[in-house]
Design a protein around this motif. Structure first.
Motif, mmCIF file in Angstrom:
data_model
loop_
_atom_site.group_PDB
_atom_site.id
_atom_site.type_symbol
_atom_site.label_atom_id
_atom_site.label_comp_id
_atom_site.label_asym_id
_atom_site.label_seq_id
_atom_site.Cartn_x
_atom_site.Cartn_y
_atom_site.Cartn_z
ATOM 1 N N UNK A 173 0.839 -1.217 0.004
ATOM 2 C CA UNK A 173 0.202 -0.273 -0.061
ATOM 3 C C UNK A 173 1.017 1.195 0.125
ATOM 4 N N UNK A 174 1.787 1.235 0.793
ATOM 5 C CA UNK A 174 2.933 2.394 0.694
ATOM 6 C C UNK A 174 3.465 2.668 -0.414
ATOM 7 N N UNK A 175 3.984 1.552 -1.027
ATOM 8 C CA UNK A 175 4.631 1.714 -2.315
ATOM 9 C C UNK A 175 3.507 2.202 -3.502
ATOM 10 N N UNK A 176 2.310 1.823 -3.497
ATOM 11 C CA UNK A 176 1.441 2.205 -4.561
ATOM 12 C C UNK A 176 1.305 3.671 -4.465
ATOM 13 N N UNK A 177 0.889 4.146 -3.094
ATOM 14 C CA UNK A 177 0.664 5.474 -2.659
ATOM 15 C C UNK A 177 1.950 6.387 -3.185
ATOM 16 N N UNK A 178 3.244 5.778 -3.196
ATOM 17 C CA UNK A 178 4.309 6.686 -3.381
ATOM 18 C C UNK A 178 4.497 6.647 -4.756
ATOM 19 N N UNK A 179 4.222 5.514 -5.612
ATOM 20 C CA UNK A 179 4.070 5.638 -7.223
ATOM 21 C C UNK A 179 2.844 6.539 -7.597
ATOM 22 N N UNK A 180 1.923 6.577 -7.023
ATOM 23 C CA UNK A 180 0.771 7.471 -7.522
ATOM 24 C C UNK A 180 1.244 9.010 -7.283
ATOM 25 N N UNK A 181 1.665 9.070 -6.218
ATOM 26 C CA UNK A 181 2.250 10.450 -5.918
ATOM 27 C C UNK A 181 3.185 11.048 -7.152
ATOM 28 N N UNK A 182 4.184 10.095 -7.321
ATOM 29 C CA UNK A 182 5.084 10.504 -8.529
ATOM 30 C C UNK A 182 4.482 11.005 -9.769
ATOM 31 N N UNK A 183 3.475 9.850 -10.134
ATOM 32 C CA UNK A 183 2.549 10.216 -11.248
ATOM 33 C C UNK A 183 1.840 11.565 -11.243
ATOM 34 N N UNK A 184 1.174 12.049 -10.214
ATOM 35 C CA UNK A 184 0.633 13.313 -9.966
ATOM 36 C C UNK A 184 1.759 14.387 -10.101
ATOM 37 N N UNK A 185 2.887 14.300 -9.543
ATOM 38 C CA UNK A 185 3.996 15.383 -9.892
ATOM 39 C C UNK A 185 4.177 15.563 -11.282
#
Length: 610
Positions: free
Chosen positions: A330-342
């Protein structure tokens, strides 16, 4: 010591959870098993090298014995000459005879050499030569180049001295003798002695191809992985399994630590070399094989070790990955999506069904992304509407001026009583006005856009009294594909405005075709508008190209029509589409427009791409 250990433990506790699991896995599994495998492999390699190091010299000794026997057979070949009394009698004769006797003696000796040596059953003999009293007798199997009798200072002739040896072996580099095809050979040289009179009869040379060595060393290189060679005492290679190295010099022969034995070389070419010297000739037989080839033959111990090592590593790796994945997913998924938003991707959704802190964080993240996405859409729609307003402003600026010029031309035609021209221009003008004031559709079939341009250019051709000509080339079904409205008019107007040259006819060519974009693996429609006008100077051309590459939302003070078309296309379809500009002074200007291939349009204005 305890302080250092406590400090290291604190650093370990600060690592991420996945890092802790990986470090623990490496310390408890990978390192011990790797050491076990490495030690086992090294022991196996050392054992193989010792076995081969003991076995190969024995084979070399046996091969050298076979070579010695073959050399003895070669040394017996000159003795066959003494079985012919006629040949001996010819060699005793003086060279100063009349020509007929000389030719008869040459025929007698050459015939005997052919019967006895060339056709005698020894397929390795390339040629036989006898040098006696300035006479040369010879018989060869293949053509050769005549060799210099004094080449490299070798003593040929009746009065040579072999310094106590009965035979001398000459290598190709020591003589100028060269056979057709350059087969490798050795040259046996023997001084012929008249045993009855105790005088020298001359020198006999027998060229023997070294292919017989290949049969002898074949057992040493059955698998083709080893290199086998034969050197003379100076390091010159007499024979080599690599035929290209025959005749080369092995400069390292004098630095080898062992002649009758085996040793291992270090460095990039890690080889096991075995050498054995043939005392009878001073030649050295060598065998070299890569240590990698030796260790390629695995035994049961190494196979079992490798299989166990791989099985344990795979099993422990799977367990570790599953554990780390379930804990940190879950934490890695959240980190990946935040990078996509960036990076600007807001079409994402973080789906986590848990009700813990991570679930609450996911819900807040989704709400934040949705809010940002709505704000961006609103701003984009506002600026898009602004660009459409600029387009309509452009129409309102262009149409009155164009209508004034057209009506003035109509008035002149009325005065000239040219009814056909008046009817034609009024008809074309009415159709253009209906097309221009129609704001219901912003995307239309390409055929309608092209018809609008044909009407415009026809009016301009009448206005300028045929100083403007134009052509249309349609390489697709223009009724089946769609285009944004008014993307050609500003380009064609520029071609007419800036392309006219006083005193000559200006041609405007409009082409539309279907192209394939290899980068996106999709089709696109390409419009080309080319005029034969004066072209654009390099400075102005570079400035326009820079403006075309800039932000499409930015306002411009110049080039409004050209840049407006480019901005509309990029805002609708993306930055990979738009305008390209090509021009050379005196050669004209070409504008290339690229849009995606649109084949259908629904009610809400979205498009179907091919």
């Amino acid at each position: 010591m305890w302080i250092n250990m406590i400090f290291k433990m604190r650093k370990f506790s600060n690592l991420k959870l996945r890092s802790k699991l990986i470090v623990t896995y490496i310390l408890l599994t990978v390192i011990p098993l790797s050491l076990l495998g490495y030690i086992s492999y090294q022991q196996y390699t050392r054992s193989i090298e010792e076995q081969v190091g003991e076995y190969i010299p024995k084979l070399l000794a046996q091969a050298n014995e076979n070579i010695a026997n073959q050399v003895k057979e070669i040394k017996r070949l000159p003795n066959l000459l003494y079985s012919s009394s006629h040949v001996i009698e010819v060699l005793r004769k003086d060279a100063h005879q009349n020509l007929s006797f000389l030719l008869q003696d040459e025929f007698t000796v050459n015939s005997y050499l052919t019967r006895t040596y060339i056709n005698g059953g020894n397929k390795d003999i390339l040629g036989v030569f006898i040098l006696s009293k300035n006479r040369v007798f010879q018989s060869v199997t293949i053509p050769h180049a005549r060799f210099d009798l004094a080449y490299n200072g070798l003593p040929y002739g009746q009065n040579m001295k072999l310094q106590g040896t009965e035979d001398i072996f000459i290598l190709p580099y020591q003589t100028s003798l060269q056979f057709e095809g350059n087969p490798p050979y050795i040259l046996l040289m023997r001084q012929l002695t008249d045993f009855e009179n105790r005088t020298n009869l001359g020198t006999m040379l027998i060229a023997i191809e070294v292919s017989f060595l290949g049969d002898i060393v074949k057992k040493l290189n059955d698998d083709g992985k080893a290199a086998v060679w034969l050197n003379d005492e100076n390091g010159r290679i007499i024979y080599h399994t690599d035929a290209e190295l025959i005749g080369a010099i092995d400069y390292e022969i004098h630095s080898y630590p062992s002649i009758n034995g085996s040793f291992r070389t270090m460095g990039d070419d890690n080889n096991l070399i075995s050498l054995h010297r043939l005392d009878e000739t001073g030649w050295t037989l060598g065998h070299s094989i890569s240590v990698k080839n030796l260790t390629s033959r695995t035994d049961l111990v190494r196979n079992v070790t490798i299989i166990l090592f791989i099985a344990i590593i795979l099993f422990s790796t799977v367990i570790s990955i599953l554990l780390a994945w379930n804990v940190t997913k879950p934490l890695n998924h959240l980190t990946s999506l935040m990078k996509s938003v960036e990076k600007g991707d807001f079409d994402i959704n973080l789906s986590i069904n848990s009700k813990d802190e991570v679930g609450a964080l996911a819900n807040s993240f989704n709400s934040m992304v949705l809010e940002i996405k709505n704000l961006i859409r609103e701003k984009y729609q506002i600026e898009l509407k602004q660009k459409e307003a600029e387009l309509y402003a452009l129409q309102s600026q262009i149409n009155p001026h164009f209508m004034y010029n057209t009506l003035e031309t109509v008035a002149m035609s009325v005065e000239d009583d040219d009814k056909d021209t008046v009817v034609k221009m009024v008809t074309l003008l009415g159709r253009m006005l209906r097309f221009s004031i129609s704001t219901k559709e912003t995307v239309i079939p390409i055929s309608e856009e092209l018809l609008h341009m044909k009407d415009y250019l026809t009016i301009q051709k009448i206005r300028f009294e045929d100083k403007v000509t134009f052509t249309f080339c349609e390489k697709l079904n223009a009724k089946s594909f769609y285009t944004p409205k008014f993307i050609l008019q500003p380009i064609v107007e520029n071609a007419v405005k800036y392309g006219l040259v006083y005193g000559r006819i200006t041609t405007i060519d409009i082409t539309v075709e279907l192209s394939h974009d290899t980068n996106t693996d999709s089709k696109e429609v390409v419009f080309r508008v080319k005029d034969s006008g004066p072209g654009i100077n390099p400075e102005a051309l570079d400035k326009l190209k820079c403006l075309l590459k800039s932000n499409p939302m930015t306002k411009r003070e110049s080039g409004f029509g050209l840049l407006n078309v480019n901005a509309r296309i990029q805002m609708k379809f993306g930055s990979q589409y738009g305008l390209e500009l090509f021009s050379e002074v005196g050669e004209g200007t070409e504008v290339v427009i690229r849009i995606p291939a649109l084949t259908a349009r629904n009610e809400v204005g979205s498009y179907e791409f091919t």
